[in-house]
Design a protein around this motif. Structure first.
Motif, mmCIF file in Angstrom:
data_model
loop_
_atom_site.group_PDB
_atom_site.id
_atom_site.type_symbol
_atom_site.label_atom_id
_atom_site.label_comp_id
_atom_site.label_asym_id
_atom_site.label_seq_id
_atom_site.Cartn_x
_atom_site.Cartn_y
_atom_site.Cartn_z
ATOM 1 N N ARG A 20 -68.051 -16.767 -45.338
ATOM 2 C CA ARG A 20 -66.937 -17.540 -45.906
ATOM 3 C C ARG A 20 -66.387 -18.576 -44.935
ATOM 4 N N LEU A 21 -66.765 -18.492 -43.667
ATOM 5 C CA LEU A 21 -66.211 -19.372 -42.645
ATOM 6 C C LEU A 21 -67.088 -20.601 -42.420
ATOM 7 N N ASN A 22 -66.443 -21.742 -42.218
ATOM 8 C CA ASN A 22 -67.179 -22.960 -41.892
ATOM 9 C C ASN A 22 -67.599 -22.979 -40.425
ATOM 10 N N HIS A 23 -66.766 -22.437 -39.548
ATOM 11 C CA HIS A 23 -67.032 -22.431 -38.114
ATOM 12 C C HIS A 23 -66.832 -21.018 -37.573
ATOM 13 N N LEU A 24 -67.857 -20.507 -36.931
ATOM 14 C CA LEU A 24 -67.763 -19.162 -36.358
ATOM 15 C C LEU A 24 -67.188 -19.221 -34.953
ATOM 16 N N ARG A 25 -66.378 -18.224 -34.630
ATOM 17 C CA ARG A 25 -65.856 -18.067 -33.272
ATOM 18 C C ARG A 25 -66.504 -16.873 -32.580
ATOM 19 N N LYS A 26 -67.236 -16.064 -33.349
ATOM 20 C CA LYS A 26 -67.965 -14.932 -32.793
ATOM 21 C C LYS A 26 -69.164 -14.640 -33.690
ATOM 22 N N VAL A 27 -70.082 -13.860 -33.171
ATOM 23 C CA VAL A 27 -71.309 -13.528 -33.890
ATOM 24 C C VAL A 27 -71.325 -12.035 -34.173
ATOM 25 N N PRO A 28 -71.488 -11.631 -35.432
ATOM 26 C CA PRO A 28 -71.683 -10.206 -35.713
ATOM 27 C C PRO A 28 -73.016 -9.784 -35.076
ATOM 28 N N LEU A 29 -72.958 -8.856 -34.139
ATOM 29 C CA LEU A 29 -74.140 -8.515 -33.358
ATOM 30 C C LEU A 29 -74.392 -7.012 -33.374
ATOM 31 N N PHE A 52 -82.488 -10.982 -21.932
ATOM 32 C CA PHE A 52 -81.513 -10.464 -22.895
ATOM 33 C C PHE A 52 -80.240 -11.323 -22.848
ATOM 34 N N GLY A 53 -79.813 -11.689 -21.664
ATOM 35 C CA GLY A 53 -78.650 -12.569 -21.526
ATOM 36 C C GLY A 53 -78.877 -13.914 -22.190
ATOM 37 N N VAL A 54 -80.076 -14.454 -22.039
ATOM 38 C CA VAL A 54 -80.409 -15.715 -22.713
ATOM 39 C C VAL A 54 -80.370 -15.513 -24.224
ATOM 40 N N TRP A 55 -80.910 -14.401 -24.716
ATOM 41 C CA TRP A 55 -80.913 -14.109 -26.156
ATOM 42 C C TRP A 55 -79.484 -14.112 -26.715
ATOM 43 N N ILE A 56 -78.577 -13.457 -26.029
ATOM 44 C CA ILE A 56 -77.192 -13.403 -26.490
ATOM 45 C C ILE A 56 -76.582 -14.809 -26.490
ATOM 46 N N ALA A 57 -76.836 -15.589 -25.441
ATOM 47 C CA ALA A 57 -76.324 -16.958 -25.378
ATOM 48 C C ALA A 57 -76.935 -17.822 -26.482
ATOM 49 N N LEU A 58 -78.225 -17.598 -26.786
ATOM 50 C CA LEU A 58 -78.863 -18.348 -27.872
ATOM 51 C C LEU A 58 -78.220 -18.008 -29.216
ATOM 52 N N LEU A 59 -77.903 -16.743 -29.427
ATOM 53 C CA LEU A 59 -77.223 -16.349 -30.672
ATOM 54 C C LEU A 59 -75.877 -17.053 -30.790
ATOM 55 N N GLN A 60 -75.153 -17.096 -29.698
ATOM 56 C CA GLN A 60 -73.852 -17.775 -29.707
ATOM 57 C C GLN A 60 -74.023 -19.259 -30.015
ATOM 58 N N LEU A 61 -74.993 -19.892 -29.386
ATOM 59 C CA LEU A 61 -75.224 -21.316 -29.617
ATOM 60 C C LEU A 61 -75.649 -21.572 -31.064
#
Length: 140
Positions: A20-29, A52-61
């Motif tokens: 429902r959100l246009n812009h996410l501030r967090k990722v359901p992980l 793994f750290g890169v993976w999390i940062a990629l999800l955020q991006l």
């Protein structure tokens, strides 16, 4: 130029609230560490924990992209590995290695012109060998 994407973004990283959100501030992980994906990513390479750290940062991006799950710049053009590394403030060689491994694990793929999406596993010619249904789920 092909667009790098998170495979299964909508199924794994969206929920009723985020849709429902246009812009996410967090990722359901997902928070499971007992999956084959997690074990392969972290244990099967000396830089696995960094990947793994890169993976999390990629999800955020990818969550902030105009097309969620895709790596696009503000104009909608595909980001290069160098651009992704710069945005993430991580060494390009580390990001490139992590992306290569994440493609091989089937959680990152590219969309080439014409709309054909291919994961790293498919690019290696493993289709038809029973792996399509067993693609590792990110954190599940």
């Amino acid at each position: 130029m092909s667009t790098l994407r998170i495979i299964g973004w909508n199924e794994h990283f969206e929920n009723a609230t985020s849709r429902r959100l246009n812009h996410l501030r967090k990722v359901p992980l997902p928070n499971r560490h007992d999956t084959e994906f997690y074990a392969e990513l972290v244990e099967d390479h000396e830089d696995g924990p960094a990947h793994f750290g890169v993976w999390i940062a990629l999800l955020q991006l990818a969550s902030r992209s105009s097309e969620r799950g895709a790596f696009l710049n503000h104009a909608g053009a595909p980001l290069t590995v160098r651009q992704i590394a710069r945005i993430l403030r991580m060494p390009e060689a580390l990001v490139e290695c992590a992306i290569t491994r994440l493609k091989a694990l089937g959680v990152l793929g590219t969309e080439v012109e014409g709309g054909v999406r291919m994961s790293g596993r498919e690019q290696k010619g493993t289709e038809g060998k029973g792996r399509e249904e067993q693609q590792p789920r990110a954190g599940e």
